[in-house]
Design an enzyme around this catalytic site. Structure first.
Site, PDB file in Angstrom:
ATOM      1  N   GLY A  41      41.680 -10.711  -3.126  1.00 27.70           N
ATOM      2  CA  GLY A  41      40.489 -10.413  -3.707  1.00 27.70           C
ATOM      3  C   GLY A  41      40.417 -11.637  -5.301  1.00 27.70           C
ATOM      4  N   ASP A  42      38.836 -11.571  -4.921  1.00 25.59           N
ATOM      5  CA  ASP A  42      38.660 -12.428  -6.449  1.00 25.59           C
ATOM      6  C   ASP A  42      39.019 -13.661  -6.090  1.00 25.59           C
ATOM      7  OD1 ASP A  42      37.994 -10.048  -7.521  1.00 25.59           O
ATOM      8  OD2 ASP A  42      39.093  -9.901  -8.795  1.00 25.59           O
ATOM      9  N   GLU A  43      38.724 -14.429  -4.895  1.00 25.01           N
ATOM     10  CA  GLU A  43      38.939 -15.717  -4.275  1.00 25.01           C
ATOM     11  C   GLU A  43      38.103 -16.363  -4.957  1.00 25.01           C
ATOM     12  OE1 GLU A  43      39.652 -13.364  -2.749  1.00 25.01           O
ATOM     13  OE2 GLU A  43      41.272 -13.116  -1.859  1.00 25.01           O
ATOM     14  N   LYS A  58      34.879 -15.268  -2.958  1.00 21.81           N
ATOM     15  CA  LYS A  58      34.033 -15.588  -2.055  1.00 21.81           C
ATOM     16  C   LYS A  58      32.810 -15.123  -1.540  1.00 21.81           C
ATOM     17  CE  LYS A  58      35.642 -11.542  -1.220  1.00 21.81           C
ATOM     18  NZ  LYS A  58      37.117 -11.899  -2.614  1.00 21.81           N
ATOM     19  N   ALA A  89      34.470  -3.635  -4.699  1.00 22.09           N
ATOM     20  CA  ALA A  89      33.745  -5.185  -4.823  1.00 22.09           C
ATOM     21  C   ALA A  89      33.022  -5.774  -5.568  1.00 22.09           C
ATOM     22  CB  ALA A  89      33.029  -6.002  -3.980  1.00 22.09           C
ATOM     23  N   GLY A  90      33.395  -7.489  -6.485  1.00 30.77           N
ATOM     24  CA  GLY A  90      32.583  -7.626  -7.167  1.00 30.77           C
ATOM     25  C   GLY A  90      32.682  -8.960  -7.257  1.00 30.77           C
ATOM     26  N   HIS A  91      31.378  -9.386  -6.899  1.00 28.97           N
ATOM     27  CA  HIS A  91      30.779 -11.533  -6.511  1.00 28.97           C
ATOM     28  C   HIS A  91      29.920 -11.960  -7.411  1.00 28.97           C
ATOM     29  CE1 HIS A  91      31.983  -9.686  -1.688  1.00 28.97           C
ATOM     30  NE2 HIS A  91      32.991  -9.583  -2.822  1.00 28.97           N
ATOM     31  N   GLN A 100      37.196  -8.217  -0.828  1.00 25.96           N
ATOM     32  CA  GLN A 100      38.517  -7.433  -1.383  1.00 25.96           C
ATOM     33  C   GLN A 100      39.084  -9.101  -0.944  1.00 25.96           C
ATOM     34  OE1 GLN A 100      37.828  -4.660   0.049  1.00 25.96           O
ATOM     35  NE2 GLN A 100      36.427  -4.308  -2.030  1.00 25.96           N
ATOM     36  N   THR A 118      35.591  -8.771 -12.571  1.00 21.97           N
ATOM     37  CA  THR A 118      34.312  -8.441 -12.657  1.00 21.97           C
ATOM     38  C   THR A 118      33.644  -7.447 -12.321  1.00 21.97           C
ATOM     39  OG1 THR A 118      34.118 -10.710 -10.899  1.00 21.97           O
ATOM     40  CG2 THR A 118      31.977 -10.062 -10.400  1.00 21.97           C
ATOM     41  N   GLY A 164      36.705  -4.852 -15.820  1.00 23.36           N
ATOM     42  CA  GLY A 164      36.558  -6.203 -16.764  1.00 23.36           C
ATOM     43  C   GLY A 164      38.671  -6.327 -17.409  1.00 23.36           C
ATOM     44  N   ARG A 165      39.250  -5.855 -15.977  1.00 23.09           N
ATOM     45  CA  ARG A 165      40.479  -5.702 -16.572  1.00 23.09           C
ATOM     46  C   ARG A 165      41.295  -7.261 -16.360  1.00 23.09           C
ATOM     47  NH1 ARG A 165      42.672  -2.094 -12.053  1.00 23.09           N
ATOM     48  NH2 ARG A 165      41.597  -2.372 -10.981  1.00 23.09           N
TER      49      ARG A 165
HETATM   50  P1  GDP Z   1      35.051 -13.193  -5.106  1.00 25.59           P
HETATM   51  O1  GDP Z   1      35.433 -11.290  -5.556  1.00 25.59           O
HETATM   52  O2  GDP Z   1      36.014 -13.055  -4.358  1.00 25.59           O
HETATM   53  O3  GDP Z   1      34.227 -13.196  -5.371  1.00 25.59           O
HETATM   54  O4  GDP Z   1      35.387 -13.663  -7.357  1.00 25.59           O
HETATM   55  P2  GDP Z   1      34.936 -12.709  -8.342  1.00 25.59           P
HETATM   56  O5  GDP Z   1      33.665 -13.614  -8.296  1.00 25.59           O
HETATM   57  O6  GDP Z   1      35.542 -11.515  -8.508  1.00 25.59           O
HETATM   58  O7  GDP Z   1      35.992 -13.798  -8.710  1.00 25.59           O
HETATM   59  C1  GDP Z   1      35.833 -15.487  -9.122  1.00 25.59           C
HETATM   60  C2  GDP Z   1      36.037 -16.158 -10.588  1.00 25.59           C
HETATM   61  O8  GDP Z   1      36.118 -17.522 -10.296  1.00 25.59           O
HETATM   62  C3  GDP Z   1      34.354 -16.045 -11.606  1.00 25.59           C
HETATM   63  O9  GDP Z   1      34.426 -15.695 -12.121  1.00 25.59           O
HETATM   64  C4  GDP Z   1      33.557 -17.294 -10.503  1.00 25.59           C
HETATM   65  O10 GDP Z   1      32.040 -17.718 -10.991  1.00 25.59           O
HETATM   66  C5  GDP Z   1      35.234 -17.986 -10.397  1.00 25.59           C
HETATM   67  N1  GDP Z   1      34.889 -19.490  -9.975  1.00 25.59           N
HETATM   68  C6  GDP Z   1      34.795 -19.128  -8.481  1.00 25.59           C
HETATM   69  N2  GDP Z   1      35.312 -21.017  -7.544  1.00 25.59           N
HETATM   70  C7  GDP Z   1      35.151 -21.460  -9.154  1.00 25.59           C
HETATM   71  C8  GDP Z   1      36.192 -23.127  -9.204  1.00 25.59           C
HETATM   72  O11 GDP Z   1      36.212 -23.641  -8.212  1.00 25.59           O
HETATM   73  N3  GDP Z   1      36.266 -22.925 -10.750  1.00 25.59           N
HETATM   74  C9  GDP Z   1      36.178 -22.076 -11.203  1.00 25.59           C
HETATM   75  N4  GDP Z   1      37.030 -21.978 -12.709  1.00 25.59           N
HETATM   76  N5  GDP Z   1      36.501 -20.840 -11.379  1.00 25.59           N
HETATM   77  C10 GDP Z   1      35.511 -20.454 -10.113  1.00 25.59           C
HETATM   78  P1  IMO Z   2      36.258  -8.230  -4.452  1.00 27.90           P
HETATM   79  O1  IMO Z   2      35.595  -8.251  -3.449  1.00 27.90           O
HETATM   80  C1  IMO Z   2      40.311  -7.484  -6.261  1.00 27.90           C
HETATM   81  C2  IMO Z   2      42.028  -3.826  -5.813  1.00 27.90           C
HETATM   82  C3  IMO Z   2      41.987  -2.585  -6.828  1.00 27.90           C
HETATM   83  C4  IMO Z   2      43.004  -1.232  -6.767  1.00 27.90           C
HETATM   84  C5  IMO Z   2      43.095  -1.546  -5.319  1.00 27.90           C
HETATM   85  C6  IMO Z   2      42.233   0.022  -4.929  1.00 27.90           C
HETATM   86  O2  IMO Z   2      35.656  -8.485  -5.904  1.00 27.90           O
HETATM   87  O3  IMO Z   2      37.321  -9.450  -4.178  1.00 27.90           O
HETATM   88  P2  IMO Z   2      40.028   1.296  -4.464  1.00 27.90           P
HETATM   89  O4  IMO Z   2      38.587   1.149  -6.047  1.00 27.90           O
HETATM   90  O5  IMO Z   2      39.359  -0.201  -3.764  1.00 27.90           O
HETATM   91  O6  IMO Z   2      40.480   1.912  -4.154  1.00 27.90           O
HETATM   92  O7  IMO Z   2      41.610  -0.252  -5.389  1.00 27.90           O
HETATM   93  O8  IMO Z   2      42.238  -2.583  -4.651  1.00 27.90           O
HETATM   94  N1  IMO Z   2      40.623  -3.678  -5.175  1.00 27.90           N
HETATM   95  C7  IMO Z   2      40.060  -5.437  -5.565  1.00 27.90           C
HETATM   96  N2  IMO Z   2      40.879  -5.966  -6.364  1.00 27.90           N
HETATM   97  N3  IMO Z   2      39.098  -7.339  -5.962  1.00 27.90           N
HETATM   98  C8  IMO Z   2      38.196  -6.531  -5.170  1.00 27.90           C
HETATM   99  O9  IMO Z   2      36.954  -7.543  -4.629  1.00 27.90           O
HETATM  100  C9  IMO Z   2      39.542  -6.071  -5.296  1.00 27.90           C
HETATM  101  N4  IMO Z   2      39.028  -4.396  -4.710  1.00 27.90           N
HETATM  102  C10 IMO Z   2      39.501  -3.551  -4.567  1.00 27.90           C
HETATM  103  O10 IMO Z   2      41.881  -3.340  -8.799  1.00 27.90           O
HETATM  104  O11 IMO Z   2      44.566  -2.661  -7.075  1.00 27.90           O
HETATM  105 MG    MG Z   3      35.024 -10.329  -7.231  1.00 28.97          MG
END
Ligand code: GDP
Ligand code: IMO
Ligand code: MG
Length: 439
Positions: free
Chosen positions: A12-14, A16, A39-41, A223, A306, A309-310
């Site tokens: 997750g948090d790549e 997306k 999810a937090g995008h 995720q 996102t 805040g962890r």
């Molecule tokens: P998601 O859940 O896959 O949509 O990803 P998140 O938004 O939770 O986490 C991705 C984090 O990386 C966010 O803080 C984005 O603003 C940041 N981000 C995304 N692409 C880039 C990048 O190419 N460079 C940097 N420095 N930050 C990025």
């Molecule tokens: P996005 O879409 C990162 C993780 C939680 C925990 C496990 C189970 O932003 O990439 P849950 O509340 O789903 O039962 O928790 O999954 N988790 C994520 N980690 N990004 C996410 O979504 C996640 N959604 C769930 O931290 O380890």
């Molecule tokens: Mg996220």
């Protein structure tokens, strides 16, 4: 035209949300198909910085139909706040539609999420505490409440009473928590229902019709594949049904799998994870601390969750896991994000195999629970020690950065068509659009 799924290839948090915000321009419909408010995008574009939990990241274009599909579980309070926040910042949400089949996160789900974690003690999963997991448990147990139910004044009162009676026995008997009150929940959810009513519809038919007309549908995964119930690092996974992996995309909006012709895998240029569970390349040294603080990349993009805040756990790119998820999803195109976040390193490591009981392994053992037995085998590459956030053409990247990208491409066995070098919409090197066309 085919549907395209964008999925996370790690935990997750790549990035997306960022990748969907970029590519949504080519599509007429953008749909979330699984997960919930866990999810937090994050999206950063000309309108500002946004953190979305439920609304698809295509919302910023104004003219795209944005779908919250039947595979999503919805916390109405959070969704309404999100809609309000977007409107107050000038974003048009009139093209948002919500499936009447989507399940609803109820107050007991949040209570149970937190109480379950307490019970697990040292084996806690580290859930987001949003009630998302327990809402999926109830969906599978066939006692879930759906959006359409809340809007049905004939059915909802009786259904709520029955489920609440059952849940209160669990909450008080098993967890020793206070029982929840019917009247308060009924009033609160009826009010939520009325506010959401204008958006609620049969999104399945709308998606099927759009596909029939040949429109491009973008399915926004949540995720990452390593959190997937069936294929991830079980039991340290999430509970989404349908799966967060690409195959879940069709189910989660109600189109056939043959509609999906392309799968974009989003991979961060290194590894992060929030919550507990195995992470073979996790770093506990100063390199890990540097990655947590953003690795010398774009300011304001340190690695804190996102949704909760962890602090995210950080580590080097895990090529074994990445290759596994590339195959698992049938990735046809890769978006590599946060390349800028490696700018501070003299040497960058990539895990290409593990040593397990003196053997070299290049596939994922089913149980990674004791990942301390897995010793990553690294390849070391030279860093580039240079700001790349303004680079827009592959040839303008430093040679060492190009070498790093190429090595990851080999490991993933899929072409890297987009390299993100910053969080803003325009901060990207794009060599092919996600539909395979050269640009
Ligand atoms: P998601 O859940 O896959 O949509 O990803 P998140 O938004 O939770 O986490 C991705 C984090 O990386 C966010 O803080 C984005 O603003 C940041 N981000 C995304 N692409 C880039 C990048 O190419 N460079 C940097 N420095 N930050 C990025
Ligand atoms: P996005 O879409 C990162 C993780 C939680 C925990 C496990 C189970 O932003 O990439 P849950 O509340 O789903 O039962 O928790 O999954 N988790 C994520 N980690 N990004 C996410 O979504 C996640 N959604 C769930 O931290 O380890
Ligand atoms: Mg996220």
């Amino acid at each position: 035209m085919p549907a395209v799924v964008i999925i996370g290839g790690q935990w997750g948090d790549e990035g997306k949300g960022r990748v969907v915000d970029f590519h949504a321009r080519y599509c007429s419909m953008i749909a979330r198909y699984s997960a919930g408010t866990n999810a937090g995008h994050t999206i950063m574009n000309e309108h500002g910085k946004f953190a979305l939990h439920l609304v698809p990241a295509g919302i910023f274009y104004g003219d795209k139909v944005c779908v919250i599909g039947n595979g999503v579980v919805i916390d109405p309070d959070i969704l309404l706040s999100e809609i309000e926040m977007l409107s107050s910042r000038g974003i048009d949400t009139s093209k948002l539609i919500i499936s009447d089949r989507a399940h609803v996160i109820m107050p007991w789900h949040r209570v149970i999420d937190v109480a379950d974690e307490k019970l697990r003690g040292s084996s806690a999963i580290g859930t987001t505490g949003t009630g998302t997991g327990p809402a999926f448990h109830d969906k599978v147990a066939r006692i879930g409440i759906r959006v359409g139910d809340v809007l049905d004044s004939e059915r909802f009162p009786d259904q709520l009473q029955k489920v609440l009676d059952y849940k209160n026995r669990v909450i008080s008997g098993l967890y020793g928590e206070l029982e929840l009150q019917y009247d308060a929940i009924f009033a609160e959810y009826s009010a939520f229902g009325e506010k959401l009513r204008p958006y609620v519809t049969d999104t399945t038919s709308i998606a099927q019709d759009a596909h029939q007309r040949g429109e491009m549908i973008l399915l926004e995964g949540a995720q990452g594949s390593l959190l997937d119930l069936d294929s991830g690092t079980y039991p340290f996974v999430t509970s989404s049904v349908p799966a967060s992996v690409a195959a879940g995309g069709a189910v989660g909006i109600g189109i056939g799998p043959t509609a999906i012709e392309r799968v974009v895998g989003v991979y961060k240029a290194y590894q992060t994870r929030v919550g507990n569970g195995p992470m073979p390349t996790e770093l506990f040294d100063e390199d890990g601390a540097l990655l947590l603080e953003g690795g010398g990349g774009a300011p304001g993009t340190s690695e804190y969750g996102t949704t909760t805040g962890r602090a995210r756990r950080t580590g080097w790119f895990d090529g074994v896991l990445a290759r596994y998820t590339s195959k698992l999803n049938g990735v046809t195109s890769v978006a590599l994000t946060r390349l800028d976040s490696l700018s501070a390193f003299d040497r960058i490591r990539i895990c290409v195999a593990y040593e397990l009981d003196k053997e070299r392994v290049t596939s994922l053992p089913a149980s990674l629970e004791d990942s301390s037995r897995l010793k990553p085998i690294y390849e070391d590459l030279p860093g580039w020690k240079q700001d790349v956030s303004e680079v827009r053409h592959l040839d303008d990247l430093p040679a060492n950065a190009r070498q790093y990208v190429r090595r990851i491409e080999q490991l993933l066995d899929a072409p890297i068509d987009m390299i993100s070098v910053g969080p803003e919409r325009h901060q990207a090197i794009v060599t092919r659009d996600i539909f395979g066309g050269n640009i």
